[in-house]
Motif scaffolding. Structure first.
Motif, PDB file in Angstrom:
ATOM      1  N   GLY A 145       0.477  -1.295   0.001  1.00  0.00           N
ATOM      2  CA  GLY A 145       0.639   0.059  -0.187  1.00  0.00           C
ATOM      3  C   GLY A 145       0.664   1.048   0.176  1.00  0.00           C
ATOM      4  O   GLY A 145       0.673   2.343   0.551  1.00  0.00           O
ATOM      5  N   GLY A 146       2.192   1.146  -1.212  1.00  0.00           N
ATOM      6  CA  GLY A 146       2.885   2.594  -0.991  1.00  0.00           C
ATOM      7  C   GLY A 146       3.402   2.708   0.251  1.00  0.00           C
ATOM      8  O   GLY A 146       4.299   3.493   1.374  1.00  0.00           O
ATOM      9  N   ALA A 147       2.917   1.892   1.354  1.00  0.00           N
ATOM     10  CA  ALA A 147       4.025   1.838   2.912  1.00  0.00           C
ATOM     11  C   ALA A 147       5.598   0.871   3.042  1.00  0.00           C
ATOM     12  O   ALA A 147       5.174  -0.100   2.411  1.00  0.00           O
ATOM     13  CB  ALA A 147       3.054   1.282   4.161  1.00  0.00           C
ATOM     14  N   LEU A 148       6.444   1.213   3.465  1.00  0.00           N
ATOM     15  CA  LEU A 148       8.002   0.557   4.022  1.00  0.00           C
ATOM     16  C   LEU A 148       7.709  -0.021   5.322  1.00  0.00           C
ATOM     17  O   LEU A 148       7.175   0.427   6.176  1.00  0.00           O
ATOM     18  CB  LEU A 148       8.879   1.252   3.783  1.00  0.00           C
ATOM     19  N   ARG A 149       7.615  -1.530   5.118  1.00  0.00           N
ATOM     20  CA  ARG A 149       7.367  -2.105   6.749  1.00  0.00           C
ATOM     21  C   ARG A 149       8.450  -3.123   6.945  1.00  0.00           C
ATOM     22  O   ARG A 149       9.235  -3.414   5.984  1.00  0.00           O
ATOM     23  CB  ARG A 149       6.122  -2.866   6.231  1.00  0.00           C
ATOM     24  N   VAL A 150       8.596  -4.108   7.885  1.00  0.00           N
ATOM     25  CA  VAL A 150      10.005  -4.968   8.644  1.00  0.00           C
ATOM     26  C   VAL A 150       9.120  -6.106   8.894  1.00  0.00           C
ATOM     27  O   VAL A 150       8.285  -5.177   9.649  1.00  0.00           O
ATOM     28  CB  VAL A 150      10.958  -3.799   8.869  1.00  0.00           C
ATOM     29  N   VAL A 151       9.551  -6.603   9.216  1.00  0.00           N
ATOM     30  CA  VAL A 151       8.657  -7.813   9.992  1.00  0.00           C
ATOM     31  C   VAL A 151       9.976  -8.783   9.984  1.00  0.00           C
ATOM     32  O   VAL A 151      10.456  -9.089   9.538  1.00  0.00           O
ATOM     33  CB  VAL A 151       7.211  -8.756   9.383  1.00  0.00           C
ATOM     34  N   GLY A 152      10.070  -9.566  11.448  1.00  0.00           N
ATOM     35  CA  GLY A 152      11.114 -10.748  11.381  1.00  0.00           C
ATOM     36  C   GLY A 152      10.820 -11.698  10.855  1.00  0.00           C
ATOM     37  O   GLY A 152       9.860 -11.803  10.535  1.00  0.00           O
ATOM     38  N   ILE A 153      12.071 -12.954  10.430  1.00  0.00           N
ATOM     39  CA  ILE A 153      11.982 -13.712   9.963  1.00  0.00           C
ATOM     40  C   ILE A 153      11.427 -14.411  10.333  1.00  0.00           C
ATOM     41  O   ILE A 153      10.066 -15.537  10.006  1.00  0.00           O
ATOM     42  CB  ILE A 153      13.737 -14.224   9.651  1.00  0.00           C
TER      43      ILE A 153
END
Length: 713
Positions: A145-153
């Motif tokens: 959605g145009g956002a940059l996100r991070v998530v744990g592996i």
């Protein structure tokens, strides 16, 4: 004459691209090679594989991962820019050591460990685009959605690093001209320490909005496209350093080029509107910015703490600056790797203060290992080889610093490679087909299988150097034709535009199609003239200000020179021309301006009004349309529609968002207004690359039928 069903095979195999391994990633220790490939030459679903210990092993099969959702719009656009023809796992990214791979499938995020085990789905905040693991393999960054996100592996800690302020802003994606015209498909880059990201923020608010509808489905709403046509506003791209603790700083790039570094011409625009490259290595972020007029480029080092930049080098050119893929680059020592132009006008490399030899034309930098650079280059434009080069900064005379140069690939062909440690994955297209060889320490340790179908028609090219300019050309005659037995109608099948070489010692889909047309009773000629790569700076810049006249002149010169060599085989009273994209533009231009030479044409996806093509690509060659209007007028097909006196078929995909259908429609309207008969073949649902099997197969047959009728074959 009857021949096997090449059109159906051509369409079923997606131009013989299915079953071909690609996207190679080599681990830094050289132990593992990851790649994508389908299981057969007619299988459109790509899987993720690893080559290790001399054997291939499948890491992820999309068919075994459950039902995939729809492809997100941003991912569909990314695939269109990359001309992606397959399905399934079409792209992936790994951690530094290539032990964890991440990929998107129908908007879902999947990770898999290369040591073994089944892929794991990671729940995310929305449909995923371009997931990339951190170098340490603990996190995955992605866009949704145009956002940059991070998530744990492990699937925990999903959070946003940047969210769009409004609907026209995205974080972590490439804008249209970066992806389509600068070959930058990415919008974010991990720091080596996995604690921060360099992120592109794109604001398309000022870019004009066009609407693309599907007339075959009037129940569907039109699709909005932010398309920066020549002379109009570009997207605004800025870079930001974003840390895992939530802090961020904007990269402070210069707004304009310093006058001392710039070259002024009739049109000058020194604003830094383009970000051609960005990456983050052990020495910090390194970016390039380019002026709107494309005559100046800065290489900038970025301080990731403050966002301040420092210029480390600049380049300039009177016409436009080439963007050599893979540069700029820094070696482990910090020595820069950048393009340079020797006096013989080829394109070379400067590694530190060491230079590649004159006469060797460098195409692309593939990467580096320790202090050695790997790249593709050629002495003869029809063959491209893989080379490695080591610097020689200990030589006191800079002019003598030629370094240690080694040719890695052998034999005629177009060769490229991926490297890691002491492993080289050599990808070779030769006249016989394609092979992928894995070398370790210079010795062959195995091959990665190429599962593409063998074509039912075998190309039989004759390589020629024609006319005063030694125009590299290939001539295809029917396998059943006895030399001198009859004059054959001639069909030219060029692209002849920037960035593409068709005349090479390698089998490609275009060589197969050319031979198929030859088997139907044609002498088929393909020529790479001025403006195509591989023959030096002056050769490519010869089209500056006029992308039609010199290109068309070279096609005519090659045709006449070929007829002199084969006077009893080529019938100059029956000459046709066909092409797609720039080749389509050239085909239509040929019958408009040289009806004395060309008697019929098929023009596919032709940009007929160059004011309607994108800023970076078209202003590079023709300048600003408000200032250099005469250049656009000279090259416009619409403006010269009244000249048509030969049969012309226009073909265009109605979902093409690269060369939009407006090009075909306006040209057809101008032809109709001038009372010039012509044929229009619209392709509902087709983009710039036609992938629908029935459409692609029957299109070749319809072209053949049109050419046969108009040339009396």
């Amino acid at each position: 004459m009857d021949s096997p069903d090449l059109p159906r095979q051509f369409a079923r195999t997606r131009r013989f691209s299915l079953g071909v391994p690609r996207g190679f990633t080599v681990s830094p220790d050289g132990e593992r090679v990851l790649f994508v490939r389908s299981t057969a030459g007619d299988d459109p679903v790509s899987r993720l594989w690893v080559f290790e210990d001399g054997n291939e092993r499948m890491l992820a099969d999309p068919l075994g991962l459950g039902e995939a959702g729809p492809v997100p719009e941003a991912e569909r656009v990314r695939r269109e820019r990359a001309r992606e023809a397959s399905q399934g796992v079409v792209a992936f990214a790994t951690d530094l050591h290539a032990r964890v791979a991440a990929f998107a499938l129908g908007g879902a995020l999947w990770v898999v460990e290369t040591s073994g085990g089944a892929p794991r789905r990671i729940r995310t905040a929305g449909p995923v685009v371009d997931p990339r693991p951190s170098p340490d393999g603990t996190l995955v960054a992605y866009v949704t959605g145009g956002a940059l996100r991070v998530v744990g592996i492990d699937g925990t800690g999903d959070r946003a690093l940047a969210e769009p302020e409004h609907a026209e802003i995205t974080y972590g994606l490439a804008d249209h001209v970066a992806a389509e015209s600068m070959d930058r498909q990415r919008g974010f880059w991990w720091s080596p320490g996995s604690d921060a990201l360099l992120v592109a923020r794109v604001d398309t608010s000022s870019v004009q909005r066009w609407w693309l509808s599907d007339p075959a489905h009037p129940e569907l709403p039109p699709r909005a496209i932010r398309y920066p046509a020549a002379g109009t506003a570009n997207a605004e791209t800025s870079l930001h350093v974003m840390r895992m603790d939530g802090t961020r700083v904007e990269v402070r790039t210069p707004e304009r080029v310093s006058e001392e570094y710039h070259i002024t011409e009739e049109w000058t625009d020194g604003a830094f509107e383009y970000v051609p490259t960005a990456h983050w290595d052990a020495h910090g972020p390194l970016i390039t910015v380019q002026t709107r007029d494309q005559r100046s480029l800065y290489v900038l080092e970025v301080d990731p703490e403050s966002g301040e930049t420092q210029m480390v080098s600049h380049r300039r050119d009177h016409a436009w600056l080439d963007l050599m893929p893979g540069t700029p680059l820094r070696l482990e020592s910090g020595r820069p790797v950048q393009p340079w132009h020797p006096r013989d006008q080829t394109r070379g490399l400067r590694v530190g203060s060491t230079l590649t030899p004159s006469g060797l034309h460098v195409h692309e930098v593939l990467g580096s290992t320790d202090e050695r650079v790997w790249f593709t280059a050629s002495y003869e434009p029809t063959e491209i080889h893989v080379w490695s080069f080591d610097h020689a900064d200990d030589e006191p005379d800079v002019r003598r610093r030629t370094g240690s140069l080694r040719q890695v690939s052998e034999g005629p062909g177009v060769h490229t490679a991926a490297v890691g440690g002491d492993t080289v994955v050599l990808d070779s297209r030769t006249p016989e087909g394609q092979t992928v060889t894995v070398l370790r320490g210079g010795e062959r340790v195995g091959r990665i299988a190429v599962l593409a179908e063998e074509p039912v028609v075998t190309p039989r090219p004759r390589h020629l150097a024609l006319g005063e300019r030694d125009l590299r050309s290939t001539l295809y005659l029917p396998s059943w034709h006895a030399p001198g037995s009859a004059k054959l109608p001639v069909l030219l099948c060029p692209y002849a535009g920037p960035g593409v070489q068709l005349v090479v010692h390698a089998r490609g889909w275009w060589t197969i199609v050319a031979q198929w047309f030859a088997e139907q009773g044609y002498a088929v000629l393909i020529t790479d003239g001025r403006g195509t790569p591989g023959r030096g700076h002056a050769w490519e810049k010869a089209v500056h200000g006029d992308q039609l006249t010199p290109v068309l002149d070279d096609q005519v010169d090659a045709l006449h020179a070929a007829a002199e060599l084969f006077p009893d085989d080529l019938d100059l009273a029956r000459v046709g021309i066909r092409g797609w994209s720039f080749g389509g533009f050239l085909a239509a231009g040929a019958v408009l301006h040289r009806p004395d030479v060309f008697h019929t044409a098929v023009a596919g996806a032709a940009p007929t009004d160059l004011r309607l093509y994108d800023t970076h690509w078209k202003e590079r060659y023709l300048g600003h349309p408000d200032i250099q209007a005469s250049a656009y007028e000279k090259c416009s097909l619409v403006a010269h529609a009244h000249r048509l006196e030969r049969p012309l078929m226009l073909v265009h995909g109605l979902s093409d968002d690269n060369v939009l259908p407006v090009h075909m429609l306006r040209f057809s309207a101008a032809l109709l207004a001038a009372g010039r008969p012509h044929t229009v073949l619209p392709l509902p649902g087709a983009g710039h690359l036609v992938t629908q099997e029935d459409v692609a197969a029957n299109l070749l047959r319809l072209e053949l039928d049109f050419l046969g009728k108009t040339l009396n074959v």
